[in-house]
Design a protein around this motif. Structure first.
Motif, PDB file in Angstrom:
ATOM      1  N   GLY A  91      37.103  63.238  25.330  1.00 48.99           N
ATOM      2  CA  GLY A  91      38.255  63.137  24.439  1.00 48.99           C
ATOM      3  C   GLY A  91      37.804  63.015  23.003  1.00 48.99           C
ATOM      4  N   TYR A  92      38.722  62.546  22.192  1.00 46.83           N
ATOM      5  CA  TYR A  92      38.402  62.370  20.781  1.00 46.83           C
ATOM      6  C   TYR A  92      38.840  60.995  20.331  1.00 46.83           C
ATOM      7  N   THR A  93      38.378  60.607  19.165  1.00 48.96           N
ATOM      8  CA  THR A  93      38.719  59.310  18.601  1.00 48.96           C
ATOM      9  C   THR A  93      38.933  59.462  17.112  1.00 48.96           C
ATOM     10  N   ARG A 120      43.188  70.044  25.544  1.00 50.16           N
ATOM     11  CA  ARG A 120      43.008  69.561  26.926  1.00 50.16           C
ATOM     12  C   ARG A 120      41.952  68.461  27.013  1.00 50.16           C
ATOM     13  N   LEU A 121      42.082  67.488  26.106  1.00 54.25           N
ATOM     14  CA  LEU A 121      41.173  66.353  26.088  1.00 54.25           C
ATOM     15  C   LEU A 121      41.783  65.219  26.905  1.00 54.25           C
ATOM     16  N   GLU A 122      41.032  64.697  27.834  1.00 59.76           N
ATOM     17  CA  GLU A 122      41.537  63.640  28.710  1.00 59.76           C
ATOM     18  C   GLU A 122      41.922  62.369  27.952  1.00 59.76           C
ATOM     19  N   LEU A 123      41.071  61.972  26.992  1.00 60.61           N
ATOM     20  CA  LEU A 123      41.236  60.679  26.346  1.00 60.61           C
ATOM     21  C   LEU A 123      41.399  60.792  24.840  1.00 60.61           C
ATOM     22  N   SER A 124      42.108  59.821  24.288  1.00 57.03           N
ATOM     23  CA  SER A 124      42.253  59.682  22.837  1.00 57.03           C
ATOM     24  C   SER A 124      42.119  58.202  22.503  1.00 57.03           C
ATOM     25  N   VAL A 139      43.350  53.201  24.149  1.00 56.79           N
ATOM     26  CA  VAL A 139      42.913  54.502  24.651  1.00 56.79           C
ATOM     27  C   VAL A 139      44.082  55.113  25.400  1.00 56.79           C
ATOM     28  N   TRP A 140      44.378  56.366  25.068  1.00 55.42           N
ATOM     29  CA  TRP A 140      45.495  57.084  25.668  1.00 55.42           C
ATOM     30  C   TRP A 140      44.959  58.231  26.515  1.00 55.42           C
ATOM     31  N   LYS A 141      45.528  58.399  27.705  1.00 56.58           N
ATOM     32  CA  LYS A 141      45.162  59.499  28.598  1.00 56.58           C
ATOM     33  C   LYS A 141      46.222  60.578  28.471  1.00 56.58           C
ATOM     34  N   ASP A 142      45.784  61.832  28.435  1.00 57.55           N
ATOM     35  CA  ASP A 142      46.722  62.945  28.348  1.00 57.55           C
ATOM     36  C   ASP A 142      47.727  62.877  29.504  1.00 57.55           C
ATOM     37  N   LYS A 143      48.991  62.996  29.168  1.00 55.94           N
ATOM     38  CA  LYS A 143      50.101  63.002  30.127  1.00 55.94           C
ATOM     39  C   LYS A 143      50.267  61.679  30.890  1.00 55.94           C
TER      40      LYS A 143
END
Length: 178
Positions: A91-93, A120-124, A139-143
């Motif tokens: 993911g990204y930060t 389509r990054l799993e984590l933010s 930390v946020w997970k996609d969807k």
């Protein structure tokens, strides 16, 4: 993986996280970003437990007090780096700098969520920080609509919850938000 760690969580190598937050502090009041490098959860073992054990930060940063730009080339370079160490880009930060604390400082904006989904990054990972050195993180997970549970792993592979890591950490990167 420790029995302590719950589903829908992320574990950070503590030294990597501390370095990342310190670099965000150095850029205040501008946003700064990077990419989370690590391993996907083991299939059929537990659900959605991510391990972040490295970060790749683009050399060129276009951070302002209200935004951070990510380029296609940045993601490609992060993927090349991740592959070179047998990991993947999870993911990204980026930081959310504010003059003072606010409840929403670690909430993903619409633009943040759109960027995460587009690539389509799993984590933010959002690190909210203030001028006086206080900080917060989510930390946020996609969807997935709620932030993930956060853990830290020290150099001895001991695992700590976010609150216990803050209390045990002798090397304070910023003053904590209690």
């Amino acid at each position: 993986m420790s029995k302590l760690i719950r589903n829908y969580s992320v574990t950070f190598k503590a030294s990597i996280f501390e370095g990342l937050v310190s670099s965000f502090k150095a850029e205040y009041p501008n946003e700064k970003g990077g990419f989370l490098i690590g391993e996907l959860p083991e299939p059929n073992v537990r659900k959605h437990i991510y391990e972040v054990n490295d970060v790749w930060v683009p050399y060129k940063q276009d951070g302002t007090p209200s935004g951070w730009g990510m380029y296609h080339e940045d993601l490609i370079e992060a993927q090349v780096y991740a592959a070179s160490v047998n990991k993947i880009v999870l993911g990204y930060t980026h930081s959310h700098p504010y003059k003072s604390m606010r409840v929403s400082m670690t909430t993903q904006s619409y633009a943040d969520a759109e960027l995460q989904s587009k690539y389509r990054l799993e984590l933010s990972l959002i690190v909210g920080c203030t001028k006086d050195g206080r900080w917060a993180v989510d930390v946020w997970k996609d969807k997935y609509s709620a932030p993930l549970k956060i853990y830290f792993k020290n150099s001895h592979s001991e695992v700590f919850t976010y609150p216990s890591w803050r209390k045990k950490s002798r090397n304070r990167i910023w003053r904590d938000v209690e």
